[in-house]
Design a protein around this motif. Structure first.
Motif, PDB file in Angstrom:
ATOM      1  N   ARG A  94       0.803  -2.672   1.275  1.00 51.85           N
ATOM      2  CA  ARG A  94       0.078  -2.544   0.012  1.00 51.85           C
ATOM      3  C   ARG A  94      -1.296  -3.132   0.262  1.00 51.85           C
ATOM      4  NH1 ARG A  94       0.958  -6.159  -4.867  1.00 51.85           N
ATOM      5  NH2 ARG A  94      -0.719  -5.453  -6.198  1.00 51.85           N
ATOM      6  N   ILE A  95      -2.319  -2.314   0.058  1.00 51.33           N
ATOM      7  CA  ILE A  95      -3.681  -2.805   0.250  1.00 51.33           C
ATOM      8  C   ILE A  95      -4.356  -2.837  -1.112  1.00 51.33           C
ATOM      9  CG2 ILE A  95      -3.949  -2.077   2.640  1.00 51.33           C
ATOM     10  CD1 ILE A  95      -5.353   0.419   1.649  1.00 51.33           C
ATOM     11  N   ARG A  99      -3.367   0.115  -4.301  1.00 50.41           N
ATOM     12  CA  ARG A  99      -3.131   1.156  -3.285  1.00 50.41           C
ATOM     13  C   ARG A  99      -1.978   0.762  -2.374  1.00 50.41           C
ATOM     14  NH1 ARG A  99      -6.490   4.835  -4.014  1.00 50.41           N
ATOM     15  NH2 ARG A  99      -6.327   6.104  -2.196  1.00 50.41           N
ATOM     16  N   VAL A 100      -1.230   1.783  -1.920  1.00 47.70           N
ATOM     17  CA  VAL A 100      -0.179   1.576  -0.926  1.00 47.70           C
ATOM     18  C   VAL A 100      -0.456   2.487   0.257  1.00 47.70           C
ATOM     19  CG1 VAL A 100       1.637   0.852  -2.525  1.00 47.70           C
ATOM     20  CG2 VAL A 100       1.353   3.276  -2.018  1.00 47.70           C
ATOM     21  N   VAL A 101       0.056   2.093   1.428  1.00 46.58           N
ATOM     22  CA  VAL A 101      -0.069   2.900   2.638  1.00 46.58           C
ATOM     23  C   VAL A 101       1.338   3.285   3.077  1.00 46.58           C
ATOM     24  CG1 VAL A 101      -0.858   2.960   5.029  1.00 46.58           C
ATOM     25  CG2 VAL A 101      -2.133   1.651   3.342  1.00 46.58           C
ATOM     26  N   GLY A 105      -0.127   6.935   7.592  1.00 42.13           N
ATOM     27  CA  GLY A 105      -1.440   6.485   7.149  1.00 42.13           C
ATOM     28  C   GLY A 105      -1.881   6.980   5.788  1.00 42.13           C
ATOM     29  N   LYS A 106      -1.058   7.725   5.089  1.00 39.07           N
ATOM     30  CA  LYS A 106      -1.425   8.239   3.774  1.00 39.07           C
ATOM     31  C   LYS A 106      -1.549   7.096   2.778  1.00 39.07           C
ATOM     32  CE  LYS A 106      -2.133  11.420   0.667  1.00 39.07           C
ATOM     33  NZ  LYS A 106      -3.342  12.212   0.660  1.00 39.07           N
ATOM     34  N   GLN A 107      -2.676   7.023   2.073  1.00 40.51           N
ATOM     35  CA  GLN A 107      -2.900   6.017   1.046  1.00 40.51           C
ATOM     36  C   GLN A 107      -2.785   6.668  -0.324  1.00 40.51           C
ATOM     37  OE1 GLN A 107      -6.460   3.697   1.431  1.00 40.51           O
ATOM     38  NE2 GLN A 107      -6.270   3.541   3.652  1.00 40.51           N
TER      39      GLN A 107
END
Length: 130
Positions: A94-95, A99-101, A105-107
């Motif tokens: 979770r960035i 946002r999650v990854v 690599g899909k955000q």
């Protein structure tokens, strides 16, 4: 992923489908493809249609709403946004708070009203967040 080729519908029993676990039927011409929940990375809703993204990098269109698919799967998917539902098995990080990854690599965005709920779920079950 299982494909049922040229198999009459009367030969497909409900018990045979239930043995495969939580599945979604995808119609590809005259074939039926059964996608199991662990093969699904995330789902993207688009009105009365849903795109299903798989671990193989493929995208399938299903003529059902995400709400209907969520009932079919019943497999612990996380609804992170009005348009997105993710499979926590494929969650990498979770960035930022919103946002999650995922694997590959899909955000994807987290809806503002779901940030606290997702943070608590991830901290308790999936990631060391919080």
């Amino acid at each position: 992923m299982k494909t049922l080729l040229n198999q009459p519908f009367e030969n497909m029993t409900i018990s045979a489908i239930k043995k495969t676990g939580n599945v979604i039927n995808v119609h590809l011409g005259c074939k039926i493809l059964l996608l199991e929940f662990h093969e699904i990375v995330y789902l993207q809703g688009d009105g009365n249609y849903t795109y299903v993204y798989t671990t193989q990098g493929k995208r399938y269109l299903i003529s059902k709403t995400m709400k209907a698919i969520q009932k079919i799967l019943n497999a612990g998917f996380l609804r992170i946004h009005k348009s997105y539902m993710i499979n926590p098995m494929h969650l990498l990080a979770r960035i930022n708070p919103d946002r999650v990854v995922l694997n590959g690599g899909k955000q994807l965005p987290i809806a503002r009203r779901r940030i606290v709920e997702i943070q608590e779920t991830l901290a308790g079950e999936y990631l060391n967040v919080g």
